[in-house]
Write a protein that holds these residues in place. Structure first.
Motif, PDB file in Angstrom:
ATOM      1  N   ARG A  50      -0.336  14.482  -1.311  1.00  0.00           N
ATOM      2  CA  ARG A  50      -1.216  13.351  -1.606  1.00  0.00           C
ATOM      3  C   ARG A  50      -2.258  13.812  -2.611  1.00  0.00           C
ATOM      4  O   ARG A  50      -2.844  14.874  -2.448  1.00  0.00           O
ATOM      5  CB  ARG A  50      -1.887  12.839  -0.334  1.00  0.00           C
ATOM      6  N   ALA A  75       1.031   9.450  -3.744  1.00  0.00           N
ATOM      7  CA  ALA A  75       1.892  10.230  -2.853  1.00  0.00           C
ATOM      8  C   ALA A  75       3.112  10.693  -3.635  1.00  0.00           C
ATOM      9  O   ALA A  75       3.720   9.910  -4.369  1.00  0.00           O
ATOM     10  CB  ALA A  75       2.324   9.404  -1.648  1.00  0.00           C
ATOM     11  N   LEU A 115       5.864   5.085   2.413  1.00  0.00           N
ATOM     12  CA  LEU A 115       6.243   6.500   2.408  1.00  0.00           C
ATOM     13  C   LEU A 115       7.660   6.703   2.931  1.00  0.00           C
ATOM     14  O   LEU A 115       8.401   7.536   2.413  1.00  0.00           O
ATOM     15  CB  LEU A 115       5.247   7.325   3.220  1.00  0.00           C
ATOM     16  N   GLU A 135       0.836  -1.186   0.000  1.00  0.00           N
ATOM     17  CA  GLU A 135       0.000   0.000   0.000  1.00  0.00           C
ATOM     18  C   GLU A 135       0.878   1.246   0.000  1.00  0.00           C
ATOM     19  O   GLU A 135       2.014   1.220   0.495  1.00  0.00           O
ATOM     20  CB  GLU A 135      -0.918  -0.005   1.219  1.00  0.00           C
ATOM     21  N   VAL A 136       0.332   2.350  -0.517  1.00  0.00           N
ATOM     22  CA  VAL A 136       1.101   3.582  -0.627  1.00  0.00           C
ATOM     23  C   VAL A 136       1.592   4.051   0.739  1.00  0.00           C
ATOM     24  O   VAL A 136       2.778   4.379   0.916  1.00  0.00           O
ATOM     25  CB  VAL A 136       0.262   4.681  -1.309  1.00  0.00           C
ATOM     26  N   ASP A 137       0.708   4.097   1.743  1.00  0.00           N
ATOM     27  CA  ASP A 137       1.103   4.606   3.059  1.00  0.00           C
ATOM     28  C   ASP A 137       2.227   3.787   3.685  1.00  0.00           C
ATOM     29  O   ASP A 137       3.042   4.317   4.435  1.00  0.00           O
ATOM     30  CB  ASP A 137      -0.099   4.620   4.006  1.00  0.00           C
ATOM     31  N   ALA A 138       2.269   2.496   3.356  1.00  0.00           N
ATOM     32  CA  ALA A 138       3.273   1.622   3.955  1.00  0.00           C
ATOM     33  C   ALA A 138       4.674   1.871   3.420  1.00  0.00           C
ATOM     34  O   ALA A 138       5.657   1.428   4.033  1.00  0.00           O
ATOM     35  CB  ALA A 138       2.891   0.158   3.723  1.00  0.00           C
ATOM     36  N   THR A 187      -4.762   6.653  -3.647  1.00  0.00           N
ATOM     37  CA  THR A 187      -4.330   8.025  -3.398  1.00  0.00           C
ATOM     38  C   THR A 187      -2.831   8.070  -3.651  1.00  0.00           C
ATOM     39  O   THR A 187      -2.068   7.368  -2.991  1.00  0.00           O
ATOM     40  CB  THR A 187      -4.630   8.474  -1.954  1.00  0.00           C
TER      41      THR A 187
END
Length: 279
Positions: A187, A171, A149, A144-147, A169
């Motif tokens: 974002r 990034a 960053l 996932e994107v958040d994982a 979303t």
């Protein structure tokens, strides 16, 4: 949250009609060319080593995407990026399937050390290129994107590039030019669930990013964010009335052409306070 004005990059794109050299995946060449034309840029699909370097000196921006790399494309990418460095032409690296197979990954890793203005890929590709993951499954992301960053920040510091991570979303991460210890993060929401079902959307986003960089090389962070916002707006608009992937692909090209500065301003773009800001 702070805001990011994306009207200037969009205006420059339409005014300057940047010439983009695409050394890219053979599966998506026509789609990528149509995306560039619709958005307001000029495509050139020159990917032979005999003239890649000469043309790179003429282009405003360059995309390197080795999704279906041939020997000619590998040599062309090396020649074009070397010429681009000398001419200070911004170029984008799309690390397709990095970490999946060794030969491809070795070439991508070398290119990532050669000064791309932007490295744009999915979460697994970015994590692997930063040395914090094994890569995806083919062109599909396992992460996932958040994982990723933190990995994107590591890669941005190491390469000096703006790093863009694609997902539901997106990034965009870059070292703050005014404070080398800080990162700028944006974002970008929007788009459509149909986008991953059309071959070429991710690859053509790399081409559009090169176009925006070619038109606004003085502010690469804003240029990359604007490219993603333009794409997100078109995807959102095209998805409203599309019955499925086939009709979406046609509507998407139309929507790219119709996007205005006001429409880009309406995209869900957030820049956390302390991670960037108004220019």
């Amino acid at each position: 949250m702070t805001t990011l004005d994306l009207s200037a990059p969009h205006r420059r794109l339409r005014e300057r009609v940047p010439l983009v050299q695409c050394i890219t995946n053979t599966v998506v060449q026509q789609f990528s060319a149509n995306v560039l034309l619709a958005a307001g840029a000029s495509p050139a699909m020159l990917d032979h080593e005999a003239d890649a370097a000469q043309f790179a000196r003429l282009a405003d921006g360059i995309l390197v995407n080795l999704g279906t790399a041939t020997n000619h494309q590998l040599l062309a990418a090396e020649a074009a990026t070397t010429a681009a460095s000398g001419a200070r032409t911004p170029w984008v690296l799309d690390p397709v399937s990095y970490g999946g197979v060794d030969f491809r990954s070795q070439h991508i890793a070398r290119l990532a050390r050669s000064g791309p203005a932007c490295i744009r890929g999915n979460a697994s590709e970015i994590a692997a290129l930063a040395g914090q993951g094994a890569g995806g499954r083919g062109i599909e992301s396992r992460d996932e994107v958040d994982a990723v960053l933190d990995a994107a920040g590591v890669l941005a510091r190491r390469s000096g590039s703006v790093v863009a991570v694609s997902g539901p979303t997106d990034a965009i991460v870059a070292v703050d030019p005014d404070d080398a210890q800080s990162l700028r993060v944006a974002r970008v929401g929007g788009g459509s669930p149909l986008m991953p079902l059309v071959v070429g959307t991710g690859c053509s986003l790399g081409a559009l990013t090169a176009a925006y960089l070619g038109a606004s090389a003085d502010d690469p962070f804003a240029a990359v964010v604007a490219a993603h916002a333009h794409f997100a707006a078109a995807g959102e608009d095209a998805g409203r009335d599309s019955a499925g992937p086939g009709s979406f692909a046609v509507a998407f090209v139309d929507a790219l052409h119709a996007v205005t500065a006001d429409r880009i301003a309406a995209v869900d773009v957030t820049v956390p306070a302390g991670a960037g800001g108004d220019r």
